[in-house]
Design a protein around this motif. Structure first.
Motif, PDB file in Angstrom:
ATOM      1  N   THR A 308      -4.946  42.266   4.627  1.00  0.00           N
ATOM      2  CA  THR A 308      -6.302  42.553   5.120  1.00  0.00           C
ATOM      3  C   THR A 308      -6.523  41.925   6.486  1.00  0.00           C
ATOM      4  O   THR A 308      -7.077  42.560   7.396  1.00  0.00           O
ATOM      5  N   ALA A 309      -6.094  40.690   6.653  1.00  0.00           N
ATOM      6  CA  ALA A 309      -6.254  40.016   7.945  1.00  0.00           C
ATOM      7  C   ALA A 309      -5.486  40.747   9.036  1.00  0.00           C
ATOM      8  O   ALA A 309      -5.989  40.914  10.163  1.00  0.00           O
ATOM      9  N   ALA A 310      -4.278  41.187   8.731  1.00  0.00           N
ATOM     10  CA  ALA A 310      -3.488  41.919   9.721  1.00  0.00           C
ATOM     11  C   ALA A 310      -4.200  43.199  10.138  1.00  0.00           C
ATOM     12  O   ALA A 310      -4.234  43.555  11.324  1.00  0.00           O
ATOM     13  N   MET A 311      -4.781  43.904   9.165  1.00  0.00           N
ATOM     14  CA  MET A 311      -5.502  45.137   9.466  1.00  0.00           C
ATOM     15  C   MET A 311      -6.715  44.866  10.350  1.00  0.00           C
ATOM     16  O   MET A 311      -6.966  45.574  11.337  1.00  0.00           O
ATOM     17  N   LEU A 312      -7.467  43.825  10.016  1.00  0.00           N
ATOM     18  CA  LEU A 312      -8.670  43.500  10.793  1.00  0.00           C
ATOM     19  C   LEU A 312      -8.317  43.083  12.223  1.00  0.00           C
ATOM     20  O   LEU A 312      -8.985  43.485  13.188  1.00  0.00           O
ATOM     21  N   SER A 353     -11.554  30.422   7.871  1.00  0.00           N
ATOM     22  CA  SER A 353     -11.992  31.218   6.724  1.00  0.00           C
ATOM     23  C   SER A 353     -10.784  31.717   5.930  1.00  0.00           C
ATOM     24  O   SER A 353     -10.814  31.768   4.700  1.00  0.00           O
ATOM     25  N   PHE A 354      -9.724  32.073   6.633  1.00  0.00           N
ATOM     26  CA  PHE A 354      -8.483  32.495   5.980  1.00  0.00           C
ATOM     27  C   PHE A 354      -7.860  31.321   5.225  1.00  0.00           C
ATOM     28  O   PHE A 354      -7.483  31.447   4.054  1.00  0.00           O
ATOM     29  N   PHE A 362     -14.170  38.211   4.675  1.00  0.00           N
ATOM     30  CA  PHE A 362     -13.382  39.438   4.700  1.00  0.00           C
ATOM     31  C   PHE A 362     -14.231  40.652   4.333  1.00  0.00           C
ATOM     32  O   PHE A 362     -14.176  41.693   4.995  1.00  0.00           O
ATOM     33  N   ILE A 363     -15.025  40.517   3.268  1.00  0.00           N
ATOM     34  CA  ILE A 363     -15.805  41.655   2.792  1.00  0.00           C
ATOM     35  C   ILE A 363     -16.853  42.081   3.816  1.00  0.00           C
ATOM     36  O   ILE A 363     -17.183  43.274   3.934  1.00  0.00           O
TER      37      ILE A 363
END
Length: 546
Positions: A308-312, A353-354, A362-363
């Motif tokens: 998810t972090a990579a996508m963001l 946050s990660f 994230f949400i």
């Protein structure tokens, strides 16, 4: 054999049943009108028709009569003492004809209610070679549905405790020659030394036995239901000539993985080498013997935040050093919160946050992303998830299906419909480590010409650098700090995860993934709690061995 033993010669095969002093075979009398020999194969055994629970006395009487018939080689009589005559008759008959049992002594133990344990001491004779096969099993007596009489509740495990539904006990010359599996350095890998590899080695033999050369001997094995599933060898009758099969496993890392998973029930771990995708270790500690490390399908929890972090970051919506609000709750379809409802001060950056595994940070990004396929696409196109991996044995790819509303929010933090196993998550960490997906492999594709999966694109360099930095922060001052403190060196990173897969009263699955140097590992402990508590120490121990 004492005077209480009863023997019979059936078709030239001698079998015997032994009991305590004064024990004899009970008289088997079928009903005159044939009642009880219908669909559930019921026959009377000196017990009255009745209702309600079976007494311990009747359970013992029925069990001894069944064992006597089995030992005498009388499959028809034995079958009629069970509630599944067809299946029981086939299994008892094949005990002689297909498992090549030339002699069997069956000794009943002390009943525990309606459960009766017993010991089988058999001799297998195949083409002039005879070897002993001894094991313990048990049966349960229930009341017949139509006759009301005590009957053995037929299960394949009555014949052998390792038999599961529709599996068979067989002996003879196996279709695939034995293989001598060795690690990357030539050290032999055996199921005796590395118990977790038993199923892996069986699968390697089935797949590569005929390709690698060698000659089959003679064995006793469990015949699986599915053709692609490996046979499980119980006894070697005649040694074959094995061929040598080189794997990418590392005996040292495998030994550490084997030891690490034994500390927790229902635990699995996989280690891979990020620079080439080689699988260094596979270990499971489970009651069911399932290779959950490579074939499991469980929600991975917050370890999914790597993807998810990579996508963001790929979309420019967040950056490691830019603010990413971590509030107590956020609503997207339903309310989501952080563990123990924590929050972080305003202005907290995304890296923190990660590292603290903040769900709400994230949400909150779902609305800016505004694309239901963004996360699935990132998982497949960059991390290679769902590309039909061909590792060399059976393995299951991860799944990240498109979702909307609350289901999409759940997927951003590794819940919902996402499924992974430690192999998938270890690969995700390996991809983050190098920026390139390299499909995990157990043996060289040159052995069988199989085509390995390749991702559509590599990770952006800036994204990869930030992702590695955030994982390092997690290992040094975030949720992975405690577990990773024991990992030597400073070049290390991690991500924790916990996944709620049952009711509110159940402990979540514990997930943890990390890297150290050129080793990436992931572990999962079903019902193990938070990631750093159970899965974390497993990963740390494996990384230290790499």
């Amino acid at each position: 054999m004492n005077g209480a033993a009863k023997g019979a010669v059936i078709g030239g095969v001698f079998l015997a049943l032994v009991g305590g002093a004064g024990y004899g075979v009970y008289t088997l009398v079928g009903d005159a009108d044939g009642e009880g020999k219908g669909t559930d194969g019921e026959t009377s055994v000196q017990a009255e028709k009745g209702s309600g629970p079976v007494s311990e006395k009747d359970a013992a009487k029925t069990a001894k009569a069944f064992l006597a018939a089995w030992a005498a080689g009388d499959e028809r009589v034995a079958a009629d003492l069970t509630n599944n005559a067809a299946a029981a008759q086939a299994a008892v008959g094949e005990f002689k004809t297909k498992a090549y049992v030339s002699k069997a002594v069956i000794t009943p133990g002390t009943p525990n209610g309606t459960t009766v344990p017993f010991k089988v001491e058999a001799e297998i004779t195949y083409e002039g070679t005879t070897k002993p096969l001894a094991y313990d099993s048990q049966l349960t007596v229930v009341r017949g549905l139509t006759s009301g009489k005590p009957l053995v509740d037929w299960q394949p495990s009555v014949i052998h405790p390792q038999l599961q539904k529709d599996e068979k006990l067989r002996a003879g010359a196996p279709a695939n020659p034995p293989v001598k599996a060795v690690d990357r350095n030539g050290e032999e890998l055996t199921a005796e030394k590395y118990p977790s590899l038993r199923q892996v080695l069986d699968e390697l033999r089935q797949t590569y036995g005929n390709k690698a050369g060698g000659k089959p001997g003679a064995e006793v094995w469990i015949e699986p239901v599915a053709k692609e599933a490996p046979k499980r060898t119980l006894l070697t009758l005649v040694e074959g000539e094995p061929s040598t099969l080189k794997t990418y496993l590392d005996a040292k890392v495998q030994a550490a993985a084997e030891q690490a998973v034994t500390k927790f029930p229902e635990a699995s771990v996989v280690a891979v080498q990020p620079s080439n995708g080689h699988i260094l270790a596979v270990a499971n500690h489970r009651k069911d013997g399932f290779n959950a490390a490579m074939r499991g399908k469980r929600a991975p929890g917050s370890t999914m935040k790597i993807v998810t972090a990579a996508m963001l970051m790929d979309r420019g919506l967040v950056a490691a050093d830019k603010p990413a609000p971590c509030e107590k709750t956020v609503t997207w379809g339903r309310e989501f919160h952080n563990l123990d409802h924590f929050d972080l001060p305003p202005g907290t950056n995304f890296a923190t946050s990660f590292a603290r595994s903040c769900n709400t940070a994230f949400i909150k990004q779902i609305k800016p992303v505004d694309d239901d396929s963004a996360l699935p696409n990132e998982a497949t196109e960059v991390f290679g998830i769902g590309l039909d991996w061909k590792t060399g044995i059976l393995s299951t790819d991860g799944e990240v299906p498109p979702a909307t509303g609350a289901a999409a929010a759940a997927e951003y933090i590794g819940q919902g419909q996402i499924t992974m196993n430690p192999l998938n998550v270890a690969s995700i960490t390996a991809t983050a480590r190098t920026g390139v997906f390299r499909q995990p492999v157990l043996v060289s594709p040159e052995l069988d010409g199989r085509k390995l999966a390749t991702a559509e694109r590599r990770m952006k360099s800036s994204v990869q650098q930030q992702l590695v930095g955030m994982m390092k922060l997690t290992a040094t001052s975030g949720t992975g700090q405690k577990a990773m403190a024991s990992v030597r060196g400073s070049d290390k990173g991690a991500k924790t995860g916990s996944a709620e897969v049952g009711g509110s009263g159940e402990s979540p699955d514990s997930w943890f993934t990390g890297f150290s140097g050129d080793v990436a590992a992931a572990a999962m402990v079903e019902g193990g709690g938070h990631g750093g508590e159970a899965a974390g120490p497993i990963v740390a121990q494996v990384l230290n061995a790499g």
